[in-house]
Enzyme design. Sequence first.
Site, PDB file in Angstrom:
ATOM      1  CE1 TYR A 164      -6.915  -2.361  -1.763  1.00  0.00           C
ATOM      2  CE2 TYR A 164      -5.613  -3.091  -3.526  1.00  0.00           C
ATOM      3  CZ  TYR A 164      -6.634  -2.992  -2.981  1.00  0.00           C
ATOM      4  OH  TYR A 164      -8.006  -3.678  -3.022  1.00  0.00           O
ATOM      5  CB  SER A 224      -6.318  -6.485  -4.317  1.00  0.00           C
ATOM      6  OG  SER A 224      -6.640  -6.209  -5.290  1.00  0.00           O
TER       7      SER A 224
END
Length: 128
Positions: free
Chosen positions: A99, A87
């Site tokens: 995350y 990501s």
Amino acid sequence: LRNVEAIPKLIEDLGHIDSCVNNAGQLYCPSPEGLSNGSLGFTLDQSTEIMTVNLFAPVALIESLAPQMMARGQNGEIGGRIVNVGSVAAFTGHPDLWYGASKAALLNMTKTFATLMGKSGVLVNAVA
């Protein structure tokens, strides 16, 4: 993917595997107050779940696949292909601290496995 201990048996049951795409991702939306209330707004269970799904499960999958893929590569065949889906949060940060941290760790882990497995004909890459 939350049951990392079950992954080796899964790989054994599936048999011959040529490729793997680690595309699972977990995140939680933190408290809108952010740090103003003295907490990031995550429970230990939530942060553990994020790290398990985003990092520990891909590591377990690759570790379970490595012996068969590397053996094929050492025998002159194409060993295998592994793609980890990262990501942009790995580079820019993310409101969900865990995350972003897990995706940054996933990219680092990808580089490590690429180095360890590449000589045996296994390509390990990441996309973000």
